[in-house]
Design a protein around this motif. Structure first.
Motif, PDB file in Angstrom:
ATOM      1  N   ASN A   5      46.687  27.376  30.785  1.00 25.22           N
ATOM      2  CA  ASN A   5      45.929  26.452  30.255  1.00 25.22           C
ATOM      3  C   ASN A   5      44.958  25.445  31.354  1.00 25.22           C
ATOM      4  OD1 ASN A   5      47.064  26.759  28.008  1.00 25.22           O
ATOM      5  ND2 ASN A   5      48.743  25.355  27.983  1.00 25.22           N
ATOM      6  N   HIS A   6      45.309  25.531  32.561  1.00 21.70           N
ATOM      7  CA  HIS A   6      44.732  24.815  33.439  1.00 21.70           C
ATOM      8  C   HIS A   6      43.250  25.278  33.823  1.00 21.70           C
ATOM      9  CE1 HIS A   6      46.362  27.268  36.572  1.00 21.70           C
ATOM     10  NE2 HIS A   6      45.287  26.867  37.311  1.00 21.70           N
ATOM     11  N   ARG A   7      43.092  26.723  33.405  1.00 19.95           N
ATOM     12  CA  ARG A   7      41.888  27.116  33.715  1.00 19.95           C
ATOM     13  C   ARG A   7      40.792  27.208  32.588  1.00 19.95           C
ATOM     14  NH1 ARG A   7      43.841  32.932  35.358  1.00 19.95           N
ATOM     15  NH2 ARG A   7      41.666  33.336  34.804  1.00 19.95           N
ATOM     16  N   ILE A   8      41.363  26.560  31.374  1.00 20.33           N
ATOM     17  CA  ILE A   8      40.360  26.324  30.198  1.00 20.33           C
ATOM     18  C   ILE A   8      39.612  25.019  30.418  1.00 20.33           C
ATOM     19  CG2 ILE A   8      40.252  26.283  27.845  1.00 20.33           C
ATOM     20  CD1 ILE A   8      42.796  27.997  27.737  1.00 20.33           C
ATOM     21  N   LEU A   9      38.414  25.110  30.674  1.00 20.16           N
ATOM     22  CA  LEU A   9      37.685  24.007  30.677  1.00 20.16           C
ATOM     23  C   LEU A   9      37.181  23.324  29.655  1.00 20.16           C
ATOM     24  CD1 LEU A   9      35.619  25.415  33.766  1.00 20.16           C
ATOM     25  CD2 LEU A   9      37.669  24.092  33.664  1.00 20.16           C
ATOM     26  N   LYS A  10      36.680  24.034  28.524  1.00 19.80           N
ATOM     27  CA  LYS A  10      36.156  23.528  27.413  1.00 19.80           C
ATOM     28  C   LYS A  10      36.426  24.451  26.266  1.00 19.80           C
ATOM     29  CE  LYS A  10      31.808  21.791  25.724  1.00 19.80           C
ATOM     30  NZ  LYS A  10      30.163  21.852  26.002  1.00 19.80           N
ATOM     31  N   VAL A  11      36.770  23.968  25.158  1.00 22.21           N
ATOM     32  CA  VAL A  11      36.829  24.585  23.807  1.00 22.21           C
ATOM     33  C   VAL A  11      35.990  23.912  22.639  1.00 22.21           C
ATOM     34  CG1 VAL A  11      38.523  25.236  21.981  1.00 22.21           C
ATOM     35  CG2 VAL A  11      39.172  25.240  24.493  1.00 22.21           C
ATOM     36  N   THR A  12      35.062  24.597  22.030  1.00 18.70           N
ATOM     37  CA  THR A  12      34.390  24.097  20.976  1.00 18.70           C
ATOM     38  C   THR A  12      34.585  24.878  19.515  1.00 18.70           C
ATOM     39  OG1 THR A  12      32.477  25.607  21.095  1.00 18.70           O
ATOM     40  CG2 THR A  12      32.561  23.569  22.347  1.00 18.70           C
ATOM     41  N   ASP A  13      34.288  24.720  18.687  1.00 17.36           N
ATOM     42  CA  ASP A  13      34.264  25.708  17.373  1.00 17.36           C
ATOM     43  C   ASP A  13      33.964  27.109  17.602  1.00 17.36           C
ATOM     44  OD1 ASP A  13      35.259  23.418  16.035  1.00 17.36           O
ATOM     45  OD2 ASP A  13      33.444  22.796  14.982  1.00 17.36           O
ATOM     46  N   ASP A  14      33.027  27.359  18.366  1.00 16.94           N
ATOM     47  CA  ASP A  14      32.669  28.764  18.511  1.00 16.94           C
ATOM     48  C   ASP A  14      32.748  29.287  19.902  1.00 16.94           C
ATOM     49  OD1 ASP A  14      31.454  28.552  15.941  1.00 16.94           O
ATOM     50  OD2 ASP A  14      29.758  27.696  16.800  1.00 16.94           O
ATOM     51  N   HIS A  15      33.059  28.578  20.870  1.00 16.99           N
ATOM     52  CA  HIS A  15      32.962  29.199  22.311  1.00 16.99           C
ATOM     53  C   HIS A  15      34.330  28.485  22.933  1.00 16.99           C
ATOM     54  CE1 HIS A  15      29.149  30.010  21.085  1.00 16.99           C
ATOM     55  NE2 HIS A  15      29.041  31.003  21.984  1.00 16.99           N
ATOM     56  N   VAL A  16      34.759  29.308  24.077  1.00 17.19           N
ATOM     57  CA  VAL A  16      35.726  28.842  25.110  1.00 17.19           C
ATOM     58  C   VAL A  16      35.200  28.952  26.490  1.00 17.19           C
ATOM     59  CG1 VAL A  16      38.107  29.172  25.899  1.00 17.19           C
ATOM     60  CG2 VAL A  16      37.562  29.493  23.466  1.00 17.19           C
ATOM     61  N   THR A  17      35.183  28.093  27.389  1.00 15.74           N
ATOM     62  CA  THR A  17      34.607  27.913  28.617  1.00 15.74           C
ATOM     63  C   THR A  17      35.901  27.889  29.625  1.00 15.74           C
ATOM     64  OG1 THR A  17      32.849  27.097  28.055  1.00 15.74           O
ATOM     65  CG2 THR A  17      33.153  27.120  30.278  1.00 15.74           C
ATOM     66  N   PHE A  18      36.000  28.905  30.519  1.00 15.32           N
ATOM     67  CA  PHE A  18      37.129  28.952  31.246  1.00 15.32           C
ATOM     68  C   PHE A  18      36.675  29.363  32.868  1.00 15.32           C
ATOM     69  CE2 PHE A  18      36.747  33.117  29.626  1.00 15.32           C
ATOM     70  CZ  PHE A  18      37.225  34.056  30.502  1.00 15.32           C
ATOM     71  N   ARG A  19      37.606  29.011  33.637  1.00 12.69           N
ATOM     72  CA  ARG A  19      37.368  29.201  35.330  1.00 12.69           C
ATOM     73  C   ARG A  19      38.179  30.544  35.506  1.00 12.69           C
ATOM     74  NH1 ARG A  19      38.901  24.236  36.673  1.00 12.69           N
ATOM     75  NH2 ARG A  19      41.116  25.129  37.082  1.00 12.69           N
ATOM     76  N   TYR A  20      37.518  31.531  36.417  1.00  2.00           N
ATOM     77  CA  TYR A  20      38.130  32.794  36.969  1.00  2.00           C
ATOM     78  C   TYR A  20      37.674  32.998  38.252  1.00  2.00           C
ATOM     79  CZ  TYR A  20      33.681  35.087  36.430  1.00  2.00           C
ATOM     80  OH  TYR A  20      32.557  35.575  36.475  1.00  2.00           O
ATOM     81  N   LYS A  21      38.454  33.742  38.972  1.00  4.77           N
ATOM     82  CA  LYS A  21      38.193  34.030  40.299  1.00  4.77           C
ATOM     83  C   LYS A  21      37.581  35.386  40.293  1.00  4.77           C
ATOM     84  CE  LYS A  21      40.959  35.194  44.701  1.00  4.77           C
ATOM     85  NZ  LYS A  21      42.117  35.258  45.168  1.00  4.77           N
ATOM     86  N   ASP A  22      36.386  35.529  40.940  1.00 10.68           N
ATOM     87  CA  ASP A  22      35.633  36.678  41.214  1.00 10.68           C
ATOM     88  C   ASP A  22      35.826  37.453  42.211  1.00 10.68           C
ATOM     89  OD1 ASP A  22      33.910  38.842  40.628  1.00 10.68           O
ATOM     90  OD2 ASP A  22      32.033  37.614  40.332  1.00 10.68           O
ATOM     91  N   ASN A  23      36.711  38.531  42.223  1.00 11.15           N
ATOM     92  CA  ASN A  23      37.073  39.055  43.236  1.00 11.15           C
ATOM     93  C   ASN A  23      36.041  40.105  43.926  1.00 11.15           C
ATOM     94  OD1 ASN A  23      39.614  38.164  43.828  1.00 11.15           O
ATOM     95  ND2 ASN A  23      40.316  39.636  42.314  1.00 11.15           N
ATOM     96  N   LYS A  24      35.041  40.483  43.169  1.00 12.50           N
ATOM     97  CA  LYS A  24      33.836  41.256  43.504  1.00 12.50           C
ATOM     98  C   LYS A  24      32.757  40.559  44.342  1.00 12.50           C
ATOM     99  CE  LYS A  24      34.453  44.655  39.906  1.00 12.50           C
ATOM    100  NZ  LYS A  24      33.771  45.358  38.755  1.00 12.50           N
ATOM    101  N   ASP A  25      32.792  39.030  44.192  1.00 12.25           N
ATOM    102  CA  ASP A  25      31.898  38.179  44.859  1.00 12.25           C
ATOM    103  C   ASP A  25      32.620  37.291  46.119  1.00 12.25           C
ATOM    104  OD1 ASP A  25      29.807  36.855  45.559  1.00 12.25           O
ATOM    105  OD2 ASP A  25      29.430  35.774  43.712  1.00 12.25           O
ATOM    106  N   SER A  26      33.386  37.998  46.790  1.00 11.40           N
ATOM    107  CA  SER A  26      34.193  37.275  47.838  1.00 11.40           C
ATOM    108  C   SER A  26      35.194  36.318  47.267  1.00 11.40           C
ATOM    109  CB  SER A  26      33.261  36.528  48.606  1.00 11.40           C
ATOM    110  OG  SER A  26      32.329  37.468  49.268  1.00 11.40           O
ATOM    111  N   GLY A  27      35.722  36.425  46.199  1.00 16.37           N
ATOM    112  CA  GLY A  27      36.780  35.715  45.837  1.00 16.37           C
ATOM    113  C   GLY A  27      36.434  34.270  45.255  1.00 16.37           C
ATOM    114  N   LYS A  28      34.955  34.134  44.871  1.00 18.16           N
ATOM    115  CA  LYS A  28      34.443  32.657  44.431  1.00 18.16           C
ATOM    116  C   LYS A  28      34.959  32.538  43.046  1.00 18.16           C
ATOM    117  CE  LYS A  28      29.977  32.960  47.079  1.00 18.16           C
ATOM    118  NZ  LYS A  28      28.688  33.490  46.893  1.00 18.16           N
TER     119      LYS A  28
END
Length: 129
Positions: A5-28
């Protein structure tokens, strides 16, 4: 890994925005916005079917004593373990994996090498060119 749950940043009627770690881009840490349907589809890929239990690093797959357990399983199943590439001599490695046999003369491939041709051909000409 399923999302917490702490990675979910925003929820609207149509979309969900969340945070993730991109291991292919140096873990950003990055953000992604998906439609609600796509978010649920991806989330449900991490839910096991009824009756299944998630087991990690257990039994013969556990890191502790893996070589011992693997050898025991191979004995039980009467499997002859193959050599690791590090167990081969340099000549055996070249013959098996590179298909280069320097123990035979290229001029007379059916006879064992008793001439200097093999070593002359196998020796790189450093600085030539």
């Amino acid at each position: 890994m399923a999302i917490s749950n702490h990675r979910i940043l925003k929820v609207t009627d149509d979309h969900v925005t969340f945070r993730y770690k991109d291991n292919k881009d140096s873990g950003k840490t990055k953000q992604m916005t998906l439609t609600g349907t796509e978010f649920i589809r991806r989330f449900l890929m991490h839910v096991l079917p009824s009756g299944f239990v998630k087991i990690r690093h257990y039994g013969i797959l556990a890191a502790r004593n893996r070589p011992t357990k693997l050898a025991h399983c191979q004995r039980i199943m009467k499997i002859i373990p193959s050599k690791k590439s590090s167990d081969y001599t340099a000549l055996e490695f070249l013959v098996k994996f590179m298909r280069l046999d320097f123990s035979r003369c290229s001029k007379c491939p059916l006879e064992p090498s008793n001439c200097d041709t093999v070593m002359q051909e196998a020796t790189p000409h450093i600085g030539a060119g």
